[in-house]
Design a protein around this motif. Structure first.
Motif, PDB file in Angstrom:
ATOM      1  N   GLU A   1      39.207  48.687  81.755  1.00  0.00           N
ATOM      2  CA  GLU A   1      39.167  49.549  80.806  1.00  0.00           C
ATOM      3  C   GLU A   1      40.462  48.947  79.636  1.00  0.00           C
ATOM      4  OE1 GLU A   1      36.669  50.915  79.662  1.00  0.00           O
ATOM      5  OE2 GLU A   1      35.833  50.327  81.776  1.00  0.00           O
ATOM      6  N   ALA A   2      41.732  48.869  80.473  1.00  0.00           N
ATOM      7  CA  ALA A   2      42.768  48.291  79.785  1.00  0.00           C
ATOM      8  C   ALA A   2      42.501  46.899  79.075  1.00  0.00           C
ATOM      9  CB  ALA A   2      43.852  48.316  80.872  1.00  0.00           C
ATOM     10  N   ALA A   3      41.721  45.991  79.966  1.00  0.00           N
ATOM     11  CA  ALA A   3      41.603  44.515  79.400  1.00  0.00           C
ATOM     12  C   ALA A   3      40.558  44.801  78.134  1.00  0.00           C
ATOM     13  CB  ALA A   3      40.941  43.900  80.603  1.00  0.00           C
ATOM     14  N   LEU A   4      39.490  45.786  78.373  1.00  0.00           N
ATOM     15  CA  LEU A   4      38.954  45.554  77.244  1.00  0.00           C
ATOM     16  C   LEU A   4      39.252  46.427  75.844  1.00  0.00           C
ATOM     17  CD1 LEU A   4      35.456  46.563  79.336  1.00  0.00           C
ATOM     18  CD2 LEU A   4      36.218  44.329  78.163  1.00  0.00           C
ATOM     19  N   ALA A   5      40.455  47.126  76.182  1.00  0.00           N
ATOM     20  CA  ALA A   5      41.179  47.614  74.841  1.00  0.00           C
ATOM     21  C   ALA A   5      41.825  46.863  74.159  1.00  0.00           C
ATOM     22  CB  ALA A   5      41.693  48.808  75.614  1.00  0.00           C
ATOM     23  N   THR A   6      42.402  45.927  74.937  1.00  0.00           N
ATOM     24  CA  THR A   6      43.233  44.766  74.494  1.00  0.00           C
ATOM     25  C   THR A   6      42.552  43.480  73.853  1.00  0.00           C
ATOM     26  OG1 THR A   6      44.056  44.037  76.446  1.00  0.00           O
ATOM     27  CG2 THR A   6      45.095  45.785  75.380  1.00  0.00           C
ATOM     28  N   HIS A   7      41.438  42.989  74.428  1.00  0.00           N
ATOM     29  CA  HIS A   7      40.786  41.778  74.471  1.00  0.00           C
ATOM     30  C   HIS A   7      39.649  41.576  73.289  1.00  0.00           C
ATOM     31  CE1 HIS A   7      40.365  37.639  75.844  1.00  0.00           C
ATOM     32  NE2 HIS A   7      39.056  37.793  75.618  1.00  0.00           N
ATOM     33  N   GLU A   8      39.776  40.919  72.344  1.00  0.00           N
ATOM     34  CA  GLU A   8      38.876  41.227  71.363  1.00  0.00           C
ATOM     35  C   GLU A   8      37.940  39.812  71.642  1.00  0.00           C
ATOM     36  OE1 GLU A   8      40.660  40.951  67.528  1.00  0.00           O
ATOM     37  OE2 GLU A   8      41.519  43.169  67.929  1.00  0.00           O
ATOM     38  N   GLY A   9      36.834  39.874  71.173  1.00  0.00           N
ATOM     39  CA  GLY A   9      35.676  38.853  70.902  1.00  0.00           C
ATOM     40  C   GLY A   9      34.836  39.011  72.305  1.00  0.00           C
ATOM     41  N   PHE A  10      34.254  37.505  72.454  1.00  0.00           N
ATOM     42  CA  PHE A  10      33.343  37.309  73.370  1.00  0.00           C
ATOM     43  C   PHE A  10      33.693  36.341  74.404  1.00  0.00           C
ATOM     44  CE2 PHE A  10      29.554  37.352  70.187  1.00  0.00           C
ATOM     45  CZ  PHE A  10      29.888  38.928  69.644  1.00  0.00           C
ATOM     46  N   GLU A  11      35.103  35.704  74.218  1.00  0.00           N
ATOM     47  CA  GLU A  11      35.408  34.708  75.182  1.00  0.00           C
ATOM     48  C   GLU A  11      36.624  35.169  75.869  1.00  0.00           C
ATOM     49  OE1 GLU A  11      35.635  30.502  73.920  1.00  0.00           O
ATOM     50  OE2 GLU A  11      34.452  30.991  71.874  1.00  0.00           O
ATOM     51  N   VAL A  12      36.855  34.305  77.072  1.00  0.00           N
ATOM     52  CA  VAL A  12      38.097  34.859  77.768  1.00  0.00           C
ATOM     53  C   VAL A  12      38.407  33.540  78.376  1.00  0.00           C
ATOM     54  CG1 VAL A  12      38.693  36.076  79.811  1.00  0.00           C
ATOM     55  CG2 VAL A  12      36.890  37.006  78.568  1.00  0.00           C
ATOM     56  N   ASP A  13      39.902  33.297  78.476  1.00  0.00           N
ATOM     57  CA  ASP A  13      40.242  31.957  79.088  1.00  0.00           C
ATOM     58  C   ASP A  13      40.350  32.340  80.434  1.00  0.00           C
ATOM     59  OD1 ASP A  13      43.670  31.532  79.164  1.00  0.00           O
ATOM     60  OD2 ASP A  13      42.652  33.258  78.171  1.00  0.00           O
ATOM     61  N   TYR A  14      39.953  31.504  81.482  1.00  0.00           N
ATOM     62  CA  TYR A  14      39.611  31.787  82.789  1.00  0.00           C
ATOM     63  C   TYR A  14      39.964  30.403  83.571  1.00  0.00           C
ATOM     64  CZ  TYR A  14      36.891  33.550  86.712  1.00  0.00           C
ATOM     65  OH  TYR A  14      36.325  34.324  88.001  1.00  0.00           O
ATOM     66  N   ALA A  15      40.873  30.792  84.258  1.00  0.00           N
ATOM     67  CA  ALA A  15      41.363  29.252  85.153  1.00  0.00           C
ATOM     68  C   ALA A  15      40.741  29.444  86.649  1.00  0.00           C
ATOM     69  CB  ALA A  15      42.782  29.187  85.160  1.00  0.00           C
ATOM     70  N   VAL A  16      40.226  28.454  87.059  1.00  0.00           N
ATOM     71  CA  VAL A  16      39.737  28.438  88.713  1.00  0.00           C
ATOM     72  C   VAL A  16      40.460  27.120  89.317  1.00  0.00           C
ATOM     73  CG1 VAL A  16      37.645  29.656  87.940  1.00  0.00           C
ATOM     74  CG2 VAL A  16      37.908  27.192  88.114  1.00  0.00           C
ATOM     75  N   ASN A  17      40.588  27.304  90.745  1.00  0.00           N
ATOM     76  CA  ASN A  17      40.902  26.273  91.412  1.00  0.00           C
ATOM     77  C   ASN A  17      39.616  25.554  92.096  1.00  0.00           C
ATOM     78  OD1 ASN A  17      43.724  26.261  91.063  1.00  0.00           O
ATOM     79  ND2 ASN A  17      43.935  27.956  92.552  1.00  0.00           N
ATOM     80  N   LEU A  18      39.501  24.467  91.923  1.00  0.00           N
ATOM     81  CA  LEU A  18      38.435  23.379  92.625  1.00  0.00           C
ATOM     82  C   LEU A  18      39.347  23.004  93.696  1.00  0.00           C
ATOM     83  CD1 LEU A  18      35.702  21.979  93.149  1.00  0.00           C
ATOM     84  CD2 LEU A  18      36.353  20.257  91.525  1.00  0.00           C
ATOM     85  N   TRP A  19      38.802  23.478  95.091  1.00  0.00           N
ATOM     86  CA  TRP A  19      39.556  22.941  96.290  1.00  0.00           C
ATOM     87  C   TRP A  19      38.532  21.874  96.955  1.00  0.00           C
ATOM     88  CZ3 TRP A  19      44.606  23.591  97.284  1.00  0.00           C
ATOM     89  CH2 TRP A  19      45.089  24.685  96.540  1.00  0.00           C
ATOM     90  N   SER A  20      38.957  20.536  97.116  1.00  0.00           N
ATOM     91  CA  SER A  20      38.178  19.547  97.719  1.00  0.00           C
ATOM     92  C   SER A  20      38.670  19.017  99.059  1.00  0.00           C
ATOM     93  CB  SER A  20      37.848  18.489  96.864  1.00  0.00           C
ATOM     94  OG  SER A  20      38.852  17.776  96.534  1.00  0.00           O
ATOM     95  N   LYS A  21      37.700  18.594 100.000  1.00  0.00           N
ATOM     96  CA  LYS A  21      38.246  17.877 101.185  1.00  0.00           C
ATOM     97  C   LYS A  21      36.942  16.776 101.619  1.00  0.00           C
ATOM     98  CE  LYS A  21      39.948  18.613 105.789  1.00  0.00           C
ATOM     99  NZ  LYS A  21      40.486  19.707 106.737  1.00  0.00           N
ATOM    100  N   ARG A  22      37.568  15.937 102.002  1.00  0.00           N
ATOM    101  CA  ARG A  22      36.738  14.920 102.592  1.00  0.00           C
ATOM    102  C   ARG A  22      36.635  14.827 103.979  1.00  0.00           C
ATOM    103  NH1 ARG A  22      34.309   9.926 100.347  1.00  0.00           N
ATOM    104  NH2 ARG A  22      34.127   8.223 101.929  1.00  0.00           N
ATOM    105  N   PHE A  23      35.366  14.663 104.641  1.00  0.00           N
ATOM    106  CA  PHE A  23      35.506  14.699 106.272  1.00  0.00           C
ATOM    107  C   PHE A  23      34.924  13.122 106.665  1.00  0.00           C
ATOM    108  CE2 PHE A  23      35.246  18.820 104.604  1.00  0.00           C
ATOM    109  CZ  PHE A  23      35.744  19.683 105.745  1.00  0.00           C
TER     110      PHE A  23
END
Ligand SMILES: C[S@@+](CC[C@H](N)C(=O)[O-])C[C@H]1O[C@@H](n2cnc3c(N)ncnc32)[C@H](O)[C@@H]1O
Length: 229
Positions: free
Chosen positions: A207-229
């Motif tokens: 609810e706090a996030a929605l009260a302060t964030h406008e529009g339909f987009e959100v910047d959202y960072a992820v980690n891609l972890w990779s490993k070779r076998f």
């Protein structure tokens, strides 16, 4: 439910809203592009572990030799099977990461997105990954980067017990390589964004996030972890 399944209230209780979330994620294809830079799955055998409703299976199936989805929740297994019923080289099995229902050395490319592998505690699943991967295969694990981005801040406030530094140290110590990706969310409407925020975050944080964030987009960072076998 199979023993060892990690409760996933977002998709277990709201699969339709989770579908909206999956459609909104990675609108510019940056995560898929980072995955393709890490490994090619063309003509190879792919496992999507914790595949949920199988949202990502058809995309892999466009070029892979075979695609297997593994998922503990029986209702989601049924949805994933229905989604892929016309794709002959795709199958879906009920199972958990701690006991993958596949033979040794049978997977070239492993994909795990927001499922079970959340850092410390996932060692039994890592041992199973090492068992099922073929030599020369590559595993990809995708999780939130709680250290940055608007969504990362919301996630940190919602789940303060998750220590992002400990999570990163865990993967590095186990020999995984981090690729940071600005994945992003872009929804078709404000109502969709609000519904998804409410299944992903605790109620006061949502609810706090929605009260302060406008529009339909959100910047959202992820980690891609990779490993070779
Ligand atoms: C947040 S959902 C993500 C689903 C899918 N990867 C996606 O991106 O659409 C997490 C999934 O992990 C599954 N899961 C929970 N515990 C698991 C385990 N021990 N092994 C494998 N999958 C698990 C849940 O049932 C759920 O479908």
């Amino acid at each position: 439910m199979l023993p060892g399944a990690v409760p996933s209230p977002n998709i277990w209780h709201h699969p339709a809203t989770y579908e909206v979330e999956n459609r909104a994620a990675d609108p510019d294809g940056r995560l898929w592009s980072a995955m393709a830079d890490a490994v090619s799955w063309a003509q190879r055998d792919v496992l999507d572990l914790g595949c949920g409703t199988g949202f990502h299976l058809p995309r892999f199936a466009e070029t892979a030799r075979s695609v297997i989805g593994v998922e503990p929740h029986p209702d989601l297994v049924a949805l994933a099977r229905r989604r892929t019923r016309r794709l002959e080289h795709v199958s879906v099995e009920q199972g958990v990461a701690q006991s993958i229902p596949l033979p040794d050395a049978s997977v070239d490319v492993l994909h795990v997105r927001w499922a079970y592998f959340f850092g410390p505690g996932s060692e039994p699943g890592l041992a199973e990954i090492a068992r099922v991967m073929r030599r020369g295969g590559t595993a990809l694990i995708i999780d939130n980067d709680a250290t940055r981005s608007t969504f990362g801040g919301w996630f940190r406030r919602s789940y303060p017990s998750v220590d992002p530094v400990a999570v990163e140290r865990f993967w590095s110590l186990h020999g995984w390589t981090r690729t940071p990706v600005e994945m992003g969310w872009r929804f078709g409407s404000r109502a969709d964004l609000e519904a998804v925020v409410r299944i992903e975050l605790t109620s006061p944080v949502a609810e706090a996030a929605l009260a302060t964030h406008e529009g339909f987009e959100v910047d959202y960072a992820v980690n891609l972890w990779s490993k070779r076998f």
